[in-house]
Design an enzyme around this catalytic site. Structure first.
Site, PDB file in Angstrom:
ATOM      1  N   ARG A 105     106.817  -4.568 125.222  1.00 32.77           N
ATOM      2  CA  ARG A 105     105.612  -4.383 126.083  1.00 32.77           C
ATOM      3  C   ARG A 105     105.573  -5.473 127.129  1.00 32.77           C
ATOM      4  O   ARG A 105     105.396  -5.501 128.278  1.00 32.77           O
ATOM      5  CB  ARG A 105     104.262  -3.836 125.651  1.00 32.77           C
ATOM      6  N   HIS A 192      93.969   1.534 127.330  1.00 29.49           N
ATOM      7  CA  HIS A 192      94.582   2.858 127.395  1.00 29.49           C
ATOM      8  C   HIS A 192      95.614   2.960 126.471  1.00 29.49           C
ATOM      9  O   HIS A 192      96.527   1.977 126.267  1.00 29.49           O
ATOM     10  CB  HIS A 192      95.099   2.913 128.669  1.00 29.49           C
TER      11      HIS A 192
HETATM   12  O1  LIG Z   1     101.331  10.140 128.324  1.00 28.89           O
HETATM   13  C1  LIG Z   1     101.839   9.070 128.426  1.00 28.89           C
HETATM   14  N1  LIG Z   1     103.133   8.732 128.553  1.00 28.89           N
HETATM   15  C2  LIG Z   1     103.836   7.630 128.673  1.00 28.89           C
HETATM   16  C3  LIG Z   1     104.946   7.621 129.180  1.00 28.89           C
HETATM   17  C4  LIG Z   1     105.207   8.166 130.499  1.00 28.89           C
HETATM   18  C5  LIG Z   1     106.754   7.792 130.651  1.00 28.89           C
HETATM   19  S1  LIG Z   1     107.586   7.068 129.409  1.00 28.89           S
HETATM   20  C6  LIG Z   1     106.092   6.833 128.852  1.00 28.89           C
HETATM   21  C7  LIG Z   1     103.823   6.906 127.107  1.00 28.89           C
HETATM   22  C8  LIG Z   1     103.594   7.898 126.172  1.00 28.89           C
HETATM   23  C9  LIG Z   1     103.768   7.574 124.990  1.00 28.89           C
HETATM   24  C10 LIG Z   1     103.790   6.027 124.703  1.00 28.89           C
HETATM   25  C11 LIG Z   1     103.471   5.040 125.883  1.00 28.89           C
HETATM   26  N2  LIG Z   1     103.542   3.775 125.650  1.00 28.89           N
HETATM   27  C12 LIG Z   1     103.741   2.888 126.828  1.00 28.89           C
HETATM   28  C13 LIG Z   1     103.113   1.862 126.489  1.00 28.89           C
HETATM   29  C14 LIG Z   1     103.008   0.628 127.362  1.00 28.89           C
HETATM   30  C15 LIG Z   1     103.806   0.722 128.477  1.00 28.89           C
HETATM   31  F1  LIG Z   1     103.940  -0.172 129.403  1.00 28.89           F
HETATM   32  C16 LIG Z   1     104.532   2.213 128.968  1.00 28.89           C
HETATM   33  C17 LIG Z   1     104.381   3.071 127.951  1.00 28.89           C
HETATM   34  N3  LIG Z   1     103.793   5.694 127.178  1.00 28.89           N
HETATM   35  C18 LIG Z   1     102.934   6.623 129.528  1.00 28.89           C
HETATM   36  C19 LIG Z   1     101.639   6.901 128.817  1.00 28.89           C
HETATM   37  O2  LIG Z   1     100.401   5.864 129.135  1.00 28.89           O
HETATM   38  C20 LIG Z   1     100.830   8.005 128.435  1.00 28.89           C
HETATM   39  S2  LIG Z   1      99.420   8.443 127.972  1.00 28.89           S
HETATM   40  C21 LIG Z   1      99.186   7.889 126.413  1.00 28.89           C
HETATM   41  C22 LIG Z   1     100.244   6.906 125.843  1.00 28.89           C
HETATM   42  C23 LIG Z   1     100.028   6.658 124.479  1.00 28.89           C
HETATM   43  C24 LIG Z   1      98.948   6.945 123.824  1.00 28.89           C
HETATM   44  C25 LIG Z   1      97.967   7.661 124.131  1.00 28.89           C
HETATM   45  C26 LIG Z   1      98.066   8.066 125.573  1.00 28.89           C
HETATM   46 CL1  LIG Z   1      96.786   8.985 126.416  1.00 28.89          CL
END
Ligand SMILES: O=C1N[C@](c2ccsc2)(c2cccc(Nc3ccc(F)cc3)n2)CC(O)=C1Sc1ccccc1Cl
Length: 332
Positions: A105, A192
Protein backbone atom coordinates in the site's frame (compact mmCIF):
# COMPACT_ATOMS: atom_id res chain seq x y z
CA UNK A 1 -28.02 30.57 -36.44
CA UNK A 2 -30.03 30.39 -39.68
CA UNK A 3 -32.59 28.07 -38.18
CA UNK A 4 -34.19 30.64 -35.91
CA UNK A 5 -35.61 34.07 -36.70
CA UNK A 6 -34.61 36.36 -33.82
CA UNK A 7 -37.50 37.99 -31.91
CA UNK A 8 -37.45 41.74 -31.34
CA UNK A 9 -36.90 43.84 -28.19
CA UNK A 10 -35.22 41.10 -26.19
CA UNK A 11 -33.35 41.91 -22.99
CA UNK A 12 -30.93 39.66 -21.06
CA UNK A 13 -32.39 37.83 -18.05
CA UNK A 14 -31.38 39.00 -14.57
CA UNK A 15 -28.10 37.11 -13.86
CA UNK A 16 -29.63 34.97 -11.09
CA UNK A 17 -29.00 31.38 -12.33
CA UNK A 18 -25.46 30.37 -11.43
CA UNK A 19 -23.62 28.26 -13.98
CA UNK A 20 -22.54 25.10 -12.12
CA UNK A 21 -19.38 23.44 -13.40
CA UNK A 22 -17.99 20.11 -12.18
CA UNK A 23 -14.60 18.75 -13.24
CA UNK A 24 -13.91 15.01 -13.07
CA UNK A 25 -10.24 14.12 -13.09
CA UNK A 26 -9.64 10.56 -14.25
CA UNK A 27 -11.73 9.06 -17.09
CA UNK A 28 -11.46 5.49 -15.81
CA UNK A 29 -14.34 3.26 -14.67
CA UNK A 30 -14.90 5.27 -11.48
CA UNK A 31 -14.56 8.73 -13.05
CA UNK A 32 -16.94 7.87 -15.89
CA UNK A 33 -19.50 6.35 -13.51
CA UNK A 34 -19.38 9.61 -11.55
CA UNK A 35 -19.72 11.71 -14.73
CA UNK A 36 -22.64 9.58 -15.98
CA UNK A 37 -24.48 9.92 -12.65
CA UNK A 38 -23.90 13.68 -12.53
CA UNK A 39 -25.45 13.88 -16.01
CA UNK A 40 -28.51 11.73 -15.25
CA UNK A 41 -29.11 13.60 -11.98
CA UNK A 42 -28.74 16.97 -13.70
CA UNK A 43 -26.24 18.21 -11.10
CA UNK A 44 -24.22 20.48 -13.42
CA UNK A 45 -24.54 22.83 -16.38
CA UNK A 46 -21.02 21.86 -17.49
CA UNK A 47 -18.80 18.84 -16.97
CA UNK A 48 -15.07 18.93 -17.75
CA UNK A 49 -13.21 15.61 -18.05
CA UNK A 50 -9.44 15.34 -17.62
CA UNK A 51 -7.26 12.29 -18.15
CA UNK A 52 -3.67 11.58 -19.20
CA UNK A 53 -4.76 9.40 -22.15
CA UNK A 54 -6.09 11.73 -24.94
CA UNK A 55 -7.75 9.01 -27.07
CA UNK A 56 -9.64 7.38 -24.19
CA UNK A 57 -10.61 10.84 -22.96
CA UNK A 58 -12.01 12.02 -26.32
CA UNK A 59 -13.80 8.72 -26.77
CA UNK A 60 -15.54 9.02 -23.41
CA UNK A 61 -16.46 12.67 -24.07
CA UNK A 62 -17.98 11.86 -27.47
CA UNK A 63 -19.79 8.80 -26.13
CA UNK A 64 -21.40 10.91 -23.35
CA UNK A 65 -22.22 13.77 -25.75
CA UNK A 66 -24.05 11.28 -27.99
CA UNK A 67 -26.49 10.65 -25.13
CA UNK A 68 -27.58 14.32 -25.19
CA UNK A 69 -31.02 13.49 -26.63
CA UNK A 70 -31.84 11.59 -23.42
CA UNK A 71 -30.29 13.95 -20.89
CA UNK A 72 -30.80 17.44 -19.48
CA UNK A 73 -28.68 19.87 -21.54
CA UNK A 74 -25.14 19.75 -20.10
CA UNK A 75 -21.99 21.06 -21.76
CA UNK A 76 -19.39 18.26 -21.84
CA UNK A 77 -15.77 19.20 -22.51
CA UNK A 78 -12.53 17.28 -22.13
CA UNK A 79 -8.80 17.87 -22.37
CA UNK A 80 -5.49 16.55 -21.09
CA UNK A 81 -4.79 20.22 -20.26
CA UNK A 82 -6.08 21.35 -16.84
CA UNK A 83 -7.13 24.75 -18.25
CA UNK A 84 -10.35 22.93 -19.25
CA UNK A 85 -11.28 22.85 -15.53
CA UNK A 86 -11.17 26.65 -15.11
CA UNK A 87 -13.87 28.06 -12.81
CA UNK A 88 -15.08 24.70 -11.46
CA UNK A 89 -17.44 24.71 -8.46
CA UNK A 90 -16.43 21.15 -7.62
CA UNK A 91 -13.46 19.03 -8.74
CA UNK A 92 -13.75 15.28 -8.23
CA UNK A 93 -10.44 13.39 -8.40
CA UNK A 94 -10.69 9.68 -9.19
CA UNK A 95 -7.36 9.48 -11.03
CA UNK A 96 -4.95 7.02 -9.51
CA UNK A 97 -2.42 4.37 -10.29
CA UNK A 98 -3.84 0.85 -10.28
CA UNK A 99 -2.59 -1.35 -7.47
CA UNK A 100 -0.14 -3.83 -9.01
CA UNK A 101 -0.72 -7.40 -7.73
CA UNK A 102 1.28 -7.84 -4.56
CA UNK A 103 2.21 -4.15 -4.44
CA UNK A 104 2.49 -2.71 -0.94
CA UNK A 105 0.00 0.00 0.00
CA UNK A 106 2.90 2.33 0.76
CA UNK A 107 4.28 1.84 -2.75
CA UNK A 108 0.90 2.44 -4.37
CA UNK A 109 0.49 5.49 -2.16
CA UNK A 110 3.87 6.90 -3.22
CA UNK A 111 2.94 6.44 -6.90
CA UNK A 112 -0.35 8.22 -6.31
CA UNK A 113 1.32 11.07 -4.41
CA UNK A 114 3.58 11.57 -7.43
CA UNK A 115 0.47 11.69 -9.66
CA UNK A 116 -1.23 14.16 -7.29
CA UNK A 117 1.75 16.51 -7.53
CA UNK A 118 0.79 16.91 -11.20
CA UNK A 119 -2.98 17.00 -10.63
CA UNK A 120 -3.77 19.11 -7.54
CA UNK A 121 -1.71 22.30 -8.12
CA UNK A 122 -3.16 22.96 -11.62
CA UNK A 123 -6.70 22.36 -10.32
CA UNK A 124 -6.08 24.86 -7.50
CA UNK A 125 -4.59 27.34 -9.97
CA UNK A 126 -7.55 27.25 -12.39
CA UNK A 127 -10.27 27.07 -9.71
CA UNK A 128 -8.92 28.71 -6.54
CA UNK A 129 -12.39 28.71 -4.94
CA UNK A 130 -13.41 25.17 -5.86
CA UNK A 131 -14.29 22.32 -3.53
CA UNK A 132 -12.00 19.30 -3.92
CA UNK A 133 -13.51 15.83 -3.57
CA UNK A 134 -10.98 12.99 -3.52
CA UNK A 135 -12.13 9.48 -4.48
CA UNK A 136 -8.73 7.93 -5.37
CA UNK A 137 -7.30 5.31 -3.04
CA UNK A 138 -6.01 5.16 -0.38
CA UNK A 139 -8.61 7.89 -0.01
CA UNK A 140 -7.91 9.14 3.53
CA UNK A 141 -4.21 9.75 2.96
CA UNK A 142 -4.75 11.10 -0.59
CA UNK A 143 -7.31 13.58 0.77
CA UNK A 144 -4.62 14.81 3.18
CA UNK A 145 -2.16 14.99 0.24
CA UNK A 146 -4.67 17.00 -1.81
CA UNK A 147 -5.24 19.35 1.14
CA UNK A 148 -1.48 19.93 1.52
CA UNK A 149 -0.80 20.35 -2.21
CA UNK A 150 -3.82 22.63 -2.82
CA UNK A 151 -3.22 25.00 0.12
CA UNK A 152 -7.02 25.12 0.47
CA UNK A 153 -8.76 25.52 3.86
CA UNK A 154 -9.74 22.10 5.17
CA UNK A 155 -13.48 22.76 4.76
CA UNK A 156 -12.98 22.77 0.95
CA UNK A 157 -11.20 19.40 0.79
CA UNK A 158 -13.25 16.25 1.37
CA UNK A 159 -12.69 12.56 0.64
CA UNK A 160 -15.42 10.09 -0.34
CA UNK A 161 -14.13 8.11 2.63
CA UNK A 162 -16.56 5.64 4.18
CA UNK A 163 -19.55 7.02 2.28
CA UNK A 164 -19.24 3.94 0.04
CA UNK A 165 -18.67 1.58 2.99
CA UNK A 166 -21.77 3.04 4.65
CA UNK A 167 -23.90 2.68 1.51
CA UNK A 168 -22.93 -1.01 1.27
CA UNK A 169 -23.63 -1.36 5.03
CA UNK A 170 -27.10 0.17 4.52
CA UNK A 171 -27.78 -2.10 1.54
CA UNK A 172 -26.81 -5.24 3.48
CA UNK A 173 -28.96 -4.30 6.51
CA UNK A 174 -31.87 -3.34 4.23
CA UNK A 175 -31.48 -6.57 2.25
CA UNK A 176 -31.41 -8.57 5.51
CA UNK A 177 -34.62 -6.87 6.73
CA UNK A 178 -36.18 -6.65 3.25
CA UNK A 179 -36.82 -2.90 3.55
CA UNK A 180 -35.85 0.08 1.38
CA UNK A 181 -32.18 1.04 1.89
CA UNK A 182 -33.29 4.67 2.08
CA UNK A 183 -35.14 3.82 5.30
CA UNK A 184 -31.97 2.41 6.83
CA UNK A 185 -29.66 4.91 8.51
CA UNK A 186 -26.29 3.38 9.35
CA UNK A 187 -22.82 4.89 9.50
CA UNK A 188 -19.40 3.45 9.13
CA UNK A 189 -16.68 5.95 10.08
CA UNK A 190 -12.90 6.14 10.41
CA UNK A 191 -10.47 4.73 7.88
CA UNK A 192 -11.99 3.72 4.55
CA UNK A 193 -11.73 0.03 3.77
CA UNK A 194 -10.51 -2.87 5.85
CA UNK A 195 -10.12 -0.97 9.15
CA UNK A 196 -13.37 1.01 9.15
CA UNK A 197 -15.47 1.41 12.31
CA UNK A 198 -19.17 0.47 12.22
CA UNK A 199 -21.24 2.70 14.51
CA UNK A 200 -23.79 0.18 15.91
CA UNK A 201 -25.60 2.91 17.82
CA UNK A 202 -26.17 4.78 14.51
CA UNK A 203 -28.24 2.00 12.93
CA UNK A 204 -31.93 2.85 12.71
CA UNK A 205 -34.65 1.39 10.49
CA UNK A 206 -37.53 3.70 9.76
CA UNK A 207 -36.24 5.86 12.58
CA UNK A 208 -36.20 3.02 15.11
CA UNK A 209 -32.72 2.54 16.63
CA UNK A 210 -31.94 -1.13 16.07
CA UNK A 211 -29.94 -1.78 19.25
CA UNK A 212 -32.64 -0.41 21.60
CA UNK A 213 -35.28 -2.25 19.51
CA UNK A 214 -33.42 -5.53 20.04
CA UNK A 215 -32.93 -4.78 23.76
CA UNK A 216 -36.63 -3.96 24.23
CA UNK A 217 -37.66 -7.12 22.38
CA UNK A 218 -35.18 -9.05 24.50
CA UNK A 219 -33.81 -10.34 21.23
CA UNK A 220 -30.31 -11.48 22.08
CA UNK A 221 -28.03 -10.13 19.40
CA UNK A 222 -24.50 -11.32 19.58
CA UNK A 223 -21.90 -8.79 18.65
CA UNK A 224 -20.91 -11.40 16.09
CA UNK A 225 -24.13 -10.71 14.13
CA UNK A 226 -23.39 -7.00 13.85
CA UNK A 227 -19.70 -7.64 13.26
CA UNK A 228 -20.83 -10.14 10.64
CA UNK A 229 -22.68 -7.43 8.69
CA UNK A 230 -19.65 -5.14 8.95
CA UNK A 231 -17.39 -7.95 7.76
CA UNK A 232 -19.79 -8.49 4.85
CA UNK A 233 -19.17 -4.86 3.80
CA UNK A 234 -15.45 -5.58 3.51
CA UNK A 235 -15.97 -9.00 1.92
CA UNK A 236 -18.36 -7.56 -0.68
CA UNK A 237 -15.67 -5.11 -1.82
CA UNK A 238 -13.28 -8.01 -2.38
CA UNK A 239 -16.02 -10.07 -4.02
CA UNK A 240 -16.81 -7.33 -6.57
CA UNK A 241 -13.14 -6.99 -7.41
CA UNK A 242 -12.68 -10.72 -7.84
CA UNK A 243 -15.79 -10.90 -10.04
CA UNK A 244 -15.54 -7.79 -12.26
CA UNK A 245 -11.99 -6.54 -11.54
CA UNK A 246 -13.03 -3.07 -10.36
CA UNK A 247 -15.89 -1.16 -8.70
CA UNK A 248 -17.73 1.66 -10.40
CA UNK A 249 -21.51 1.92 -9.90
CA UNK A 250 -21.70 2.15 -6.10
CA UNK A 251 -18.75 4.55 -5.83
CA UNK A 252 -20.17 6.53 -8.77
CA UNK A 253 -23.57 6.97 -7.17
CA UNK A 254 -22.14 7.66 -3.72
CA UNK A 255 -19.75 10.35 -5.05
CA UNK A 256 -22.56 11.97 -7.07
CA UNK A 257 -24.73 11.90 -3.93
CA UNK A 258 -22.02 13.90 -2.13
CA UNK A 259 -21.80 16.29 -5.10
CA UNK A 260 -25.58 16.86 -4.90
CA UNK A 261 -25.43 17.64 -1.15
CA UNK A 262 -22.61 20.12 -1.77
CA UNK A 263 -23.82 21.86 -4.94
CA UNK A 264 -27.48 21.97 -3.91
CA UNK A 265 -26.43 23.20 -0.42
CA UNK A 266 -28.45 20.38 1.17
CA UNK A 267 -26.78 20.59 4.60
CA UNK A 268 -26.96 16.77 4.70
CA UNK A 269 -24.81 14.65 7.01
CA UNK A 270 -22.53 12.12 5.29
CA UNK A 271 -19.68 9.96 6.62
CA UNK A 272 -16.83 11.51 4.61
CA UNK A 273 -13.10 12.00 5.04
CA UNK A 274 -12.46 15.32 6.83
CA UNK A 275 -9.59 16.80 8.83
CA UNK A 276 -10.24 14.83 12.04
CA UNK A 277 -7.64 16.50 14.28
CA UNK A 278 -9.27 17.76 17.45
CA UNK A 279 -12.24 15.38 17.28
CA UNK A 280 -12.66 12.31 19.49
CA UNK A 281 -9.25 12.75 21.03
CA UNK A 282 -7.51 12.51 17.66
CA UNK A 283 -4.45 14.75 17.88
CA UNK A 284 -1.56 12.85 16.36
CA UNK A 285 -1.08 15.43 13.62
CA UNK A 286 -3.17 16.31 10.55
CA UNK A 287 -5.10 13.21 9.52
CA UNK A 288 -8.23 12.86 7.41
CA UNK A 289 -10.72 10.24 8.59
CA UNK A 290 -14.41 9.77 7.90
CA UNK A 291 -16.72 11.36 10.47
CA UNK A 292 -20.40 12.30 10.10
CA UNK A 293 -19.99 15.71 8.41
CA UNK A 294 -22.50 18.39 7.41
CA UNK A 295 -22.09 19.07 3.67
CA UNK A 296 -23.26 22.18 1.83
CA UNK A 297 -22.19 24.74 -0.79
CA UNK A 298 -19.23 25.76 1.41
CA UNK A 299 -18.00 22.15 1.57
CA UNK A 300 -17.62 20.75 5.10
CA UNK A 301 -19.88 23.00 7.22
CA UNK A 302 -19.39 21.05 10.44
CA UNK A 303 -18.60 17.68 12.02
CA UNK A 304 -21.21 16.08 14.27
CA UNK A 305 -20.17 15.18 17.79
CA UNK A 306 -21.80 11.74 18.07
CA UNK A 307 -20.99 10.01 21.36
CA UNK A 308 -18.81 7.02 20.60
CA UNK A 309 -18.14 4.00 22.80
CA UNK A 310 -14.63 3.73 24.23
CA UNK A 311 -13.89 0.91 21.78
CA UNK A 312 -15.06 2.99 18.82
CA UNK A 313 -12.95 5.95 19.94
CA UNK A 314 -9.98 3.68 20.53
CA UNK A 315 -10.22 2.24 17.00
CA UNK A 316 -10.48 5.73 15.48
CA UNK A 317 -7.35 6.81 17.33
CA UNK A 318 -5.56 3.64 16.21
CA UNK A 319 -6.41 4.47 12.57
CA UNK A 320 -5.25 8.06 13.08
CA UNK A 321 -1.89 6.80 14.34
CA UNK A 322 -1.52 4.36 11.42
CA UNK A 323 -2.34 7.07 8.88
CA UNK A 324 -0.15 9.67 10.60
CA UNK A 325 2.81 7.27 10.48
CA UNK A 326 2.18 6.55 6.77
CA UNK A 327 1.93 10.29 6.03
CA UNK A 328 5.20 11.06 7.78
CA UNK A 329 6.96 8.86 5.18
CA UNK A 330 5.65 10.98 2.28
CA UNK A 331 7.84 14.01 2.77
CA UNK A 332 4.99 16.48 2.30
O1 LIG B 1 -14.89 -1.62 -3.46
C1 LIG B 1 -13.70 -1.26 -3.47
N1 LIG B 1 -12.84 -1.62 -4.47
C2 LIG B 1 -11.43 -1.40 -4.34
C3 LIG B 1 -10.78 -1.58 -5.64
C4 LIG B 1 -11.24 -0.99 -6.79
C5 LIG B 1 -10.46 -1.27 -7.90
S1 LIG B 1 -9.20 -2.29 -7.47
C6 LIG B 1 -9.67 -2.34 -5.83
C7 LIG B 1 -10.87 -2.35 -3.32
C8 LIG B 1 -11.52 -3.55 -3.04
C9 LIG B 1 -10.93 -4.38 -2.08
C10 LIG B 1 -9.74 -3.99 -1.47
C11 LIG B 1 -9.16 -2.77 -1.83
N2 LIG B 1 -8.00 -2.41 -1.22
C12 LIG B 1 -7.28 -1.27 -1.53
C13 LIG B 1 -6.62 -0.66 -0.48
C14 LIG B 1 -5.82 0.44 -0.71
C15 LIG B 1 -5.69 0.93 -1.99
F1 LIG B 1 -4.91 1.98 -2.22
C16 LIG B 1 -6.37 0.34 -3.05
C17 LIG B 1 -7.17 -0.76 -2.83
N3 LIG B 1 -9.74 -1.96 -2.76
C18 LIG B 1 -11.21 0.00 -3.84
C19 LIG B 1 -12.01 0.23 -2.60
O2 LIG B 1 -11.55 1.07 -1.70
C20 LIG B 1 -13.24 -0.37 -2.46
S2 LIG B 1 -14.25 -0.06 -1.10
C21 LIG B 1 -13.67 -1.14 0.17
C22 LIG B 1 -12.45 -1.78 0.08
C23 LIG B 1 -12.05 -2.65 1.11
C24 LIG B 1 -12.88 -2.86 2.22
C25 LIG B 1 -14.11 -2.23 2.29
C26 LIG B 1 -14.50 -1.36 1.26
CL1 LIG B 1 -16.03 -0.56 1.35
Amino acid sequence: NIFFKPIQNTSPPSPTKRHTKISVIGAGNVGMAIAQTILTQDLADEIALVDAQPAKLRGEMLDLQHAAAFLPRTKIIASTDYSVTVGSDLCIVSAGARQIAGESRLNLLQRNVALFRGIIPPIAKYSPGTILMIVSNPVDVLTYVAWKLSGFPSNRVVGSGTNLDSSRFRFLIADHLDVNAQDVQASIIGEHGDSSVALWSSISVGGVPVLSFLDKQQIPYEKETLEGIHKAVVDSAYEVISLKGYTSWAIGYSAANLARSILRDQRKIHPVSVLAKGFYGIDDGDVFLSLPALLGRGGVLGVTNVNLTDEEEQRLRKSAQTISKLQSQLGL
